[in-house]
Every structure is written in structure tokens, then in C-alpha cells.
Design a protein around this motif. Structure first.
Motif, PDB file in Angstrom:
ATOM      1  N   VAL A 109       5.759   0.060   0.079  1.00  0.00           N
ATOM      2  CA  VAL A 109       4.574  -0.112  -0.772  1.00  0.00           C
ATOM      3  C   VAL A 109       4.696  -1.383  -1.594  1.00  0.00           C
ATOM      4  O   VAL A 109       3.759  -2.207  -1.659  1.00  0.00           O
ATOM      5  N   ASP A 110       5.845  -1.578  -2.254  1.00  0.00           N
ATOM      6  CA  ASP A 110       6.040  -2.789  -3.060  1.00  0.00           C
ATOM      7  C   ASP A 110       5.986  -4.040  -2.181  1.00  0.00           C
ATOM      8  O   ASP A 110       5.418  -5.069  -2.574  1.00  0.00           O
ATOM      9  N   PHE A 111       6.553  -3.974  -0.978  1.00  0.00           N
ATOM     10  CA  PHE A 111       6.527  -5.113  -0.055  1.00  0.00           C
ATOM     11  C   PHE A 111       5.091  -5.489   0.312  1.00  0.00           C
ATOM     12  O   PHE A 111       4.711  -6.668   0.277  1.00  0.00           O
ATOM     13  N   LEU A 112       4.283  -4.485   0.665  1.00  0.00           N
ATOM     14  CA  LEU A 112       2.892  -4.741   1.054  1.00  0.00           C
ATOM     15  C   LEU A 112       2.074  -5.288  -0.111  1.00  0.00           C
ATOM     16  O   LEU A 112       1.244  -6.193   0.065  1.00  0.00           O
ATOM     17  N   CYS A 154       2.428   5.414   6.409  1.00  0.00           N
ATOM     18  CA  CYS A 154       2.121   6.066   5.128  1.00  0.00           C
ATOM     19  C   CYS A 154       1.953   5.026   4.023  1.00  0.00           C
ATOM     20  O   CYS A 154       1.029   5.113   3.204  1.00  0.00           O
ATOM     21  N   ALA A 155       2.848   4.045   3.985  1.00  0.00           N
ATOM     22  CA  ALA A 155       2.776   3.003   2.960  1.00  0.00           C
ATOM     23  C   ALA A 155       1.484   2.200   3.091  1.00  0.00           C
ATOM     24  O   ALA A 155       0.844   1.871   2.084  1.00  0.00           O
ATOM     25  N   VAL A 156       1.087   1.895   4.332  1.00  0.00           N
ATOM     26  CA  VAL A 156      -0.170   1.173   4.557  1.00  0.00           C
ATOM     27  C   VAL A 156      -1.340   1.990   4.015  1.00  0.00           C
ATOM     28  O   VAL A 156      -2.220   1.467   3.315  1.00  0.00           O
ATOM     29  N   GLY A 157      -1.359   3.289   4.318  1.00  0.00           N
ATOM     30  CA  GLY A 157      -2.425   4.150   3.823  1.00  0.00           C
ATOM     31  C   GLY A 157      -2.459   4.209   2.309  1.00  0.00           C
ATOM     32  O   GLY A 157      -3.532   4.161   1.693  1.00  0.00           O
ATOM     33  N   MET A 158      -1.280   4.301   1.697  1.00  0.00           N
ATOM     34  CA  MET A 158      -1.213   4.347   0.233  1.00  0.00           C
ATOM     35  C   MET A 158      -1.740   3.063  -0.387  1.00  0.00           C
ATOM     36  O   MET A 158      -2.525   3.098  -1.351  1.00  0.00           O
ATOM     37  N   VAL A 159      -1.334   1.901   0.150  1.00  0.00           N
ATOM     38  CA  VAL A 159      -1.777   0.626  -0.414  1.00  0.00           C
ATOM     39  C   VAL A 159      -3.278   0.423  -0.189  1.00  0.00           C
ATOM     40  O   VAL A 159      -3.970  -0.161  -1.030  1.00  0.00           O
ATOM     41  N   MET A 160      -3.796   0.924   0.927  1.00  0.00           N
ATOM     42  CA  MET A 160      -5.245   0.842   1.154  1.00  0.00           C
ATOM     43  C   MET A 160      -6.007   1.587   0.073  1.00  0.00           C
ATOM     44  O   MET A 160      -7.021   1.093  -0.436  1.00  0.00           O
TER      45      MET A 160
END
Length: 223
Positions: free
Chosen positions: A87-90, A18-24
Motif C-alpha cells: 500500500v505504501d509503495f503504491l 488486495c493492496a491495489v484494491g485498497m489504494v483504489m
């Protein structure tokens, strides 16, 4: 115990996806997603990065979920905290690229929505309770008997308006995600034959009830 551990692993894998999708969708840089407009608005008010602002948003939405009668699981609590951290990490480590080409940015945004849909399938299917935002989607889907697409689009349009009024940025990508987001989620769910209303979750109230029953059983055995 092994089954529970595997479900927990699935839960956190889902959060990361989910976090990957959000950052994309964020790094596409053609307008953030509806919920991220809301997160940006909160971030402007509290001077926080978008991941931490999403944690505050999660707390607010969890309260709304409880008001709507949605049971809260440990997955709801972890979702509220862990996705924002991921999210912050990515973003801080720049692990998701940013493209200068509008076509590539648009493609990444569309793929990001699809990735987010599959991430939700992975973690909701673990059965520890939906996250705050998805719990709201589930609760409203059950109460209104409307499609996931309709409920998701309606909620995200509202989040966009409120976020914009709080100072969040809106672009063409925001409009696309507000309209198409529900379709991408529904497509992702259909490809894996996933029905959110059929998932049997274990909620915090179930664990509290189990502990009470065990304590009562122990007292009766001693008596």
C-alpha cells in the motif's frame, strides 16, 4: 515442492491485488474504507503512514483472532506485513490515479471493492491462513453461521466507529463501503464459486507438529 512454490506465488499475488484494491478506494477520495478509517486513527496516534498503521492494526486483530480460536498461518503473518508495504509503495509512487470527477472517483471506489474481494479470494485460496482481518471474518462466520456479507458489514461498521473516535476521516464513500462492501465480497466469491469455510489451510501449528514428529522419528531411528 513445486506445488508449495506455486501456492506461495499465489499468496503474494493476492496480497498485491488486495493492496491495489485498497489504494483504489483510498485514492477515490470520497471517504476511505472502514478499515482505513481505523488505520488512519492509529496513524494519527502514532504519526505513521496508513500502510504502517495497517501493520499495527493487523497485530491487534491477530491477537483477537487467536482469542476467537482462529488458527494462525504463515499467510496471516505475511499479510500483516506485506499488504501494508505494498500500500505504501503504491501510494508513495502514485501508481493509482486520483480523479477530480465525482463519478469517476465513485466508479474507482466500487471497482476497488471488487478488486479487493478477488484479492482476498486469491490469497485465502492459497491455503496458508487468512489475514488478520479476513481471519476475523472467517472466525465470526463459522461461529455465528451468518453470511459473509452480514459478518463483514458488522465488523467494518464497528471499525469505522472506533477509527472515527481515534481521529480517522469519514465520508460518503465510507458509508457506501460499510454497507456495500460485504455484497461486493460475496459477489466476488460467488463468481469463482469460492467458499471460505471449505478452504483447507496449513497453519503454523501444523508445521510445529510436523517438526516435532520428525525430531522424534530421528531420535527413535538413532536409538
Amino acid at each position: 515442492m513445486k506445488k508449495i512454490i506455486l501456492r506461495i506465488i499465489r499468496l503474494f499475488i493476492g496480497y498485491f491485488v488486495c493492496a491495489v484494491g485498497m489504494v483504489m478506494t483510498i485514492n477515490a477520495n470520497i471517504g476511505v474504507s472502514p478499515w482505513d478509517v481505523f488505520h488512519q486513527g492509529l496513524g494519527n496516534i502514532f504519526n505513521l503512514p496508513i500502510g504502517r498503521a495497517s501493520i499495527i492494526a493487523g497485530l491487534i486483530i491477530t491477537i483477537i483472532d487467536i482469542f476467537l480460536g482462529q488458527n494462525i498461518g504463515w499467510g496471516t503473518i505475511f499479510n500483516m506485513i506485506v499488504i501494508g508495504i505494498f500500500v505504501d509503495f503504491l501510494m508513495f509512487n502514485k501508481l493509482i490515479p486520483i480523479f477530480n470527477s465525482f463519478f469517476l472517483s465513485l466508479l474507482m471506489m466500487l471497482l476497488g471493492m471488487l478488486v479487493l474481494g478477488y484479492g482476498c479470494y486469491i490469497y485465502i485460496g492459497a491455503g496458508f491462513g487468512a489475514g488478520p482481518r479476513d481471519g476475523l471474518m472467517v472466525a465470526l462466520t463459522k461461529k455465528t453461521n451468518k453470511s459473509v456479507r452480514f459478518v463483514k458489514n458488522s465488523v467494518e461498521i464497528l471499525a469505522t466507529v472506533v477509527g472515527y473516535l481515534l481521529g480517522g476521516s469519514v465520508g460518503i464513500g465510507t458509508a457506501i463501503m460499510s454497507i456495500a462492501g460485504g455484497y461486493f465480497f460475496q459477489f466476488a466469491f460467488k463468481t469463482v464459486n469460492f467458499d471460505v469455510s471449505q478452504v483447507e489451510h496449513r497453519y503454523i501449528s501444523d508445521d510445529i507438529r510436523f517438526i516435532k514428529e520428525r525430531l522424534i522419528s530421528v531420535k527413535e531411528d538413532k536409538a
